[in-house]
Design an enzyme around this catalytic site. Sequence first.
Site, PDB file in Angstrom:
ATOM      1  N   LYS A 193      -2.231  -1.343   5.490  1.00  0.00           N
ATOM      2  CA  LYS A 193      -2.310  -0.242   4.510  1.00  0.00           C
ATOM      3  C   LYS A 193      -1.054  -0.153   3.652  1.00  0.00           C
ATOM      4  O   LYS A 193      -1.112   0.276   2.499  1.00  0.00           O
ATOM      5  CB  LYS A 193      -2.615   1.081   5.201  1.00  0.00           C
ATOM      6  CG  LYS A 193      -1.550   1.551   6.176  1.00  0.00           C
ATOM      7  CD  LYS A 193      -0.691   2.660   5.639  1.00  0.00           C
ATOM      8  CE  LYS A 193       0.601   2.713   6.413  1.00  0.00           C
ATOM      9  NZ  LYS A 193       1.240   4.015   6.363  1.00  0.00           N
ATOM     10  N   THR A 250      -1.665   7.027   2.414  1.00  0.00           N
ATOM     11  CA  THR A 250      -0.570   6.195   1.910  1.00  0.00           C
ATOM     12  C   THR A 250      -0.823   5.712   0.486  1.00  0.00           C
ATOM     13  O   THR A 250       0.103   5.566  -0.304  1.00  0.00           O
ATOM     14  CB  THR A 250      -0.352   4.985   2.841  1.00  0.00           C
ATOM     15  OG1 THR A 250      -0.237   5.468   4.175  1.00  0.00           O
ATOM     16  CG2 THR A 250       0.915   4.248   2.509  1.00  0.00           C
TER      17      THR A 250
END
Length: 335
Positions: A193, A250
Amino acid sequence: MGDMRVAVFGAGSWGTTFAKVLADAGTSVVLWARRREVAEAIGERRENPDYLPGVTLPESLESTSDPRVALAGATDVVLAVPSQSLRHNLTAWRGLIDPSATLISLAKGVELGSLKRMSEVVTEVMGVPESQVAVVSGPNLAKEIAAGQPTASVIACTDHDRAVAVQKACTTGYFRPYTNTDVVGCELGGACKNVIALSCGMAGGLGFGDNTLATLITRGLAETARLGEVFGADPMTFAGLAGLGDLVATCSSPLSRNRSFGERLGRGETVAQAQAAAHGQVAEGVKSCSSIRELALRHGVEMPITEVVHRVCHDGFDPREMAGELIGRKTKPER
């Protein structure tokens, strides 16, 4: 918990925040900071001025810059140092750690060179079974959690009972951990991620909007799951908090270091300029994109977004020229 005592190693924003969560949960906790002045500020002013300015830390949270003091009587050790320095640091502390301690990794990355996940680095350095290592993952933007905003998280460990013990030690009114036994999936989700967030930042810096963001998040999740499949991860993990949850937070948040770093690159800054602007905060994806790409190549997994991020960060490619490649690939069925 009574006899549980946790040593948290690494007083960056997430290490400090997780130590605060443990203290708020009523767990006995000591935070180790590399720099003595940081440990002293936490002890005297109840604040970590470098990484969490303005956040008052609990009175019960102890701090030290001496690893011996931190590890005296510690039943659990939280490792909150950057992924690429974990091996070096852990090797130095190894002799001081109780051989039966639960080792809890907060770092998200894949080690350069060895291509090992963080839990694999821990088991290798410490010579412990994987059942002794737990991983914390999920949508964990430190500043929001430090402010007491509600979030959920995942404690992954192949030993379910151990995961439950860690879960109990860090459950508060604002921090809700779920347990999972799929350590591989949680770690790969956490490492990948950061790379996808760099791509989302680049897209934002190039002026692209929410459709592009949603496309990158979704296709980024697809390439992460393809990599996970090769290593026997549970596909459902990627639809959960350590997969989609962490990815969305994120990729979307200006608080995310990786996203902010990517944004600077998208606006035309060099990697060195973006690094200087980060003020010592580590954007893990900048290094992990290379080890994840290598892992994918070695196992024949297509990860086109990771490939673009690697080329921009390490081969000097211009994100403006890579924009088409970032989103557009040969047309094919979605599944």
